[in-house]
Scaffold this motif. Structure first.
Motif, PDB file in Angstrom:
ATOM      1  N   UNK A  52       0.661  -1.403   0.100  1.00  0.00           N
ATOM      2  CA  UNK A  52      -0.140   0.163   0.525  1.00  0.00           C
ATOM      3  C   UNK A  52       0.502   1.132  -0.326  1.00  0.00           C
ATOM      4  N   UNK A  53       0.491   3.001  -0.176  1.00  0.00           N
ATOM      5  CA  UNK A  53       0.647   3.828  -0.113  1.00  0.00           C
ATOM      6  C   UNK A  53       2.106   3.853  -1.513  1.00  0.00           C
ATOM      7  N   UNK A  54       3.623   3.915  -1.343  1.00  0.00           N
ATOM      8  CA  UNK A  54       4.842   3.941  -1.545  1.00  0.00           C
ATOM      9  C   UNK A  54       5.083   2.755  -1.515  1.00  0.00           C
ATOM     10  N   UNK A  55       5.189   1.738  -1.349  1.00  0.00           N
ATOM     11  CA  UNK A  55       4.946   0.674  -1.409  1.00  0.00           C
ATOM     12  C   UNK A  55       4.389  -0.379  -2.400  1.00  0.00           C
ATOM     13  N   UNK A  56       3.283   0.649  -3.496  1.00  0.00           N
ATOM     14  CA  UNK A  56       3.416  -0.042  -4.989  1.00  0.00           C
ATOM     15  C   UNK A  56       4.102   0.487  -5.784  1.00  0.00           C
ATOM     16  N   UNK A  57       5.370   1.273  -5.692  1.00  0.00           N
ATOM     17  CA  UNK A  57       6.001   1.391  -6.051  1.00  0.00           C
ATOM     18  C   UNK A  57       7.218   0.424  -6.610  1.00  0.00           C
ATOM     19  N   UNK A  58       7.680  -0.965  -5.301  1.00  0.00           N
ATOM     20  CA  UNK A  58       7.985  -1.641  -5.466  1.00  0.00           C
ATOM     21  C   UNK A  58       7.186  -3.480  -5.800  1.00  0.00           C
ATOM     22  N   UNK A  59       6.189  -2.960  -5.476  1.00  0.00           N
ATOM     23  CA  UNK A  59       5.262  -3.926  -6.290  1.00  0.00           C
ATOM     24  C   UNK A  59       4.831  -3.795  -7.883  1.00  0.00           C
ATOM     25  N   UNK A  60       4.975  -2.343  -7.865  1.00  0.00           N
ATOM     26  CA  UNK A  60       5.595  -2.230  -9.670  1.00  0.00           C
ATOM     27  C   UNK A  60       6.237  -2.734 -10.334  1.00  0.00           C
ATOM     28  N   UNK A  61       7.339  -2.265  -9.583  1.00  0.00           N
ATOM     29  CA  UNK A  61       8.996  -3.247 -10.296  1.00  0.00           C
ATOM     30  C   UNK A  61       8.588  -4.411 -10.835  1.00  0.00           C
ATOM     31  N   UNK A  62       8.331  -5.070  -9.405  1.00  0.00           N
ATOM     32  CA  UNK A  62       7.678  -6.821  -9.052  1.00  0.00           C
ATOM     33  C   UNK A  62       6.875  -7.630 -10.422  1.00  0.00           C
ATOM     34  N   UNK A  63       5.507  -6.790 -10.653  1.00  0.00           N
ATOM     35  CA  UNK A  63       4.552  -7.272 -11.017  1.00  0.00           C
ATOM     36  C   UNK A  63       4.601  -6.756 -12.988  1.00  0.00           C
ATOM     37  N   UNK A  64       4.583  -7.401 -13.541  1.00  0.00           N
ATOM     38  CA  UNK A  64       4.551  -6.754 -15.284  1.00  0.00           C
ATOM     39  C   UNK A  64       5.087  -5.636 -15.887  1.00  0.00           C
ATOM     40  N   UNK A  65       6.375  -5.681 -15.517  1.00  0.00           N
ATOM     41  CA  UNK A  65       6.802  -4.943 -15.964  1.00  0.00           C
ATOM     42  C   UNK A  65       8.092  -5.147 -17.054  1.00  0.00           C
ATOM     43  N   UNK A  66       8.859  -4.737 -18.316  1.00  0.00           N
ATOM     44  CA  UNK A  66       9.951  -5.266 -19.578  1.00  0.00           C
ATOM     45  C   UNK A  66      11.813  -5.089 -18.292  1.00  0.00           C
ATOM     46  N   UNK A  67      11.471  -7.320 -18.818  1.00  0.00           N
ATOM     47  CA  UNK A  67      12.837  -7.641 -18.236  1.00  0.00           C
ATOM     48  C   UNK A  67      12.079  -7.941 -16.634  1.00  0.00           C
ATOM     49  N   UNK A  68      10.642  -8.190 -16.241  1.00  0.00           N
ATOM     50  CA  UNK A  68      10.228  -9.026 -15.326  1.00  0.00           C
ATOM     51  C   UNK A  68       9.556 -10.466 -15.544  1.00  0.00           C
ATOM     52  N   UNK A  69       9.483 -11.195 -14.624  1.00  0.00           N
ATOM     53  CA  UNK A  69       9.241 -12.303 -14.665  1.00  0.00           C
ATOM     54  C   UNK A  69       7.254 -12.408 -15.707  1.00  0.00           C
ATOM     55  N   UNK A  70       7.173 -12.897 -15.796  1.00  0.00           N
ATOM     56  CA  UNK A  70       5.315 -12.510 -16.521  1.00  0.00           C
ATOM     57  C   UNK A  70       4.611 -13.051 -15.777  1.00  0.00           C
ATOM     58  N   UNK A  71       4.907 -14.761 -14.559  1.00  0.00           N
ATOM     59  CA  UNK A  71       4.001 -15.449 -13.420  1.00  0.00           C
ATOM     60  C   UNK A  71       3.839 -14.194 -12.701  1.00  0.00           C
ATOM     61  N   UNK A  72       3.216 -12.858 -12.569  1.00  0.00           N
ATOM     62  CA  UNK A  72       2.880 -11.892 -11.348  1.00  0.00           C
ATOM     63  C   UNK A  72       2.036 -10.940 -11.052  1.00  0.00           C
ATOM     64  N   UNK A  73       1.382 -10.919 -10.072  1.00  0.00           N
ATOM     65  CA  UNK A  73       0.034 -10.763  -9.755  1.00  0.00           C
ATOM     66  C   UNK A  73       0.504  -9.253  -8.739  1.00  0.00           C
ATOM     67  N   UNK A  74      -0.323  -8.008  -9.585  1.00  0.00           N
ATOM     68  CA  UNK A  74      -0.089  -6.878  -8.423  1.00  0.00           C
ATOM     69  C   UNK A  74      -1.388  -6.607  -7.725  1.00  0.00           C
ATOM     70  N   UNK A  75      -1.449  -7.086  -6.281  1.00  0.00           N
ATOM     71  CA  UNK A  75      -2.816  -6.936  -5.829  1.00  0.00           C
ATOM     72  C   UNK A  75      -2.503  -5.189  -5.188  1.00  0.00           C
TER      73      UNK A  75
END
Length: 254
Positions: A52-75
């Protein structure tokens, strides 16, 4: 306090020093986190990332970005509206993160499978919805990877009725090395400026993804990773990779 106590130069110097230390101090924990991630991918799991809050920036770093793993889901708490049928006004509640049952509802909306890994991110590690999500994931048999500030979480009381904090519930904890309150540079007369946890959180996530990819390659498996949609064939190739996880991952910027 000197004129250089608050400056771009000072922040760059201090933050880079933390990043340098973290690359060494976090090595063993990153290896353990990578093992969880690689095991999840190998067993056809999805990495469920929540903050939540600014921790969502790290969620976005993990889930669904170029160079990242496909089986990731942002809650996200916004899932209550996007997928749960709640009116947008529910997000106006300033105490929503403290309401009991919110994390359980978000969990149900995601419909995770037993092999899914939960990555729960919170600098303080004490907000009710954060602890509730980790508890709920553990109760359902999931592994939990936490990214948090141990300095901060040890300095503040628990917010969840159980008296537990995120770090208490995780199988692996990645300490982002941010100070209590997150801000790095002290201001004359009190207070501080320039948060650190996003920089260190990004470093930890990418180190763990790199190590997990190495483990998969060593096992003869190609890591399922995104290519930038802004290179020829990238968008189409990503769609093919996503088909394996159809109905299990969401791709939205909302």
């Amino acid at each position: 306090m000197s004129d250089e106590s608050v400056s771009a130069r000072r922040f760059a110097h201090e933050s880079m020093a933390v990043l340098d230390r973290l690359t060494e101090s976090a090595r063993d924990d990153v290896a353990r986190a990578a093992g969880l991630i690689a095991d999840c991918v190998r067993t056809d799991g999805v990495i469920q990332a929540f903050g939540t809050g600014h921790s969502q920036a790290i969620v976005l770093e993990l889930a669904g970005r170029a160079g990242g793993l496909v089986p990731t889901n942002r809650l996200s708490i916004a899932d209550l509206v996007l997928y749960g049928g709640e009116p947008p006004s529910v997000l106006d509640d300033p105490l929503l993160e403290r309401r009991a049952g919110v994390a359980a509802r978000l969990y149900d909306l995601a419909a995770p499978r037993p092999q899914d890994l939960f990555v729960v991110i919170s600098n303080s590690g004490v907000n009710n919805v954060i602890v509730e999500m980790a508890l709920h994931a553990k109760e359902h048999g999931h592994r939990v990877l936490a990214i948090t500030s141990l300095s901060h979480t040890r300095a503040v009381p628990a917010g969840h009725p159980s008296g537990r904090k995120l770090a208490d519930l995780a199988d692996v904890v990645l300490d982002n090395a941010a100070p209590r309150g997150d801000a790095l540079l002290e201001l004359p007369g009190g207070g501080a400026v320039c948060a650190l946890s996003t920089l260190t959180g990004v470093l930890l996530v990418q180190m763990a993804v790199a190590e997990a990819s190495a483990l998969l390659l060593a096992a003869g498996e190609r890591p399922p990773v995104y290519v930038s949609a802004n290179v020829p064939g990238g968008f189409e190739g990503n769609l093919e990779l996503e088909k394996r996880y159809a109905g299990r991952i969401r791709r939205t910027a909302s």
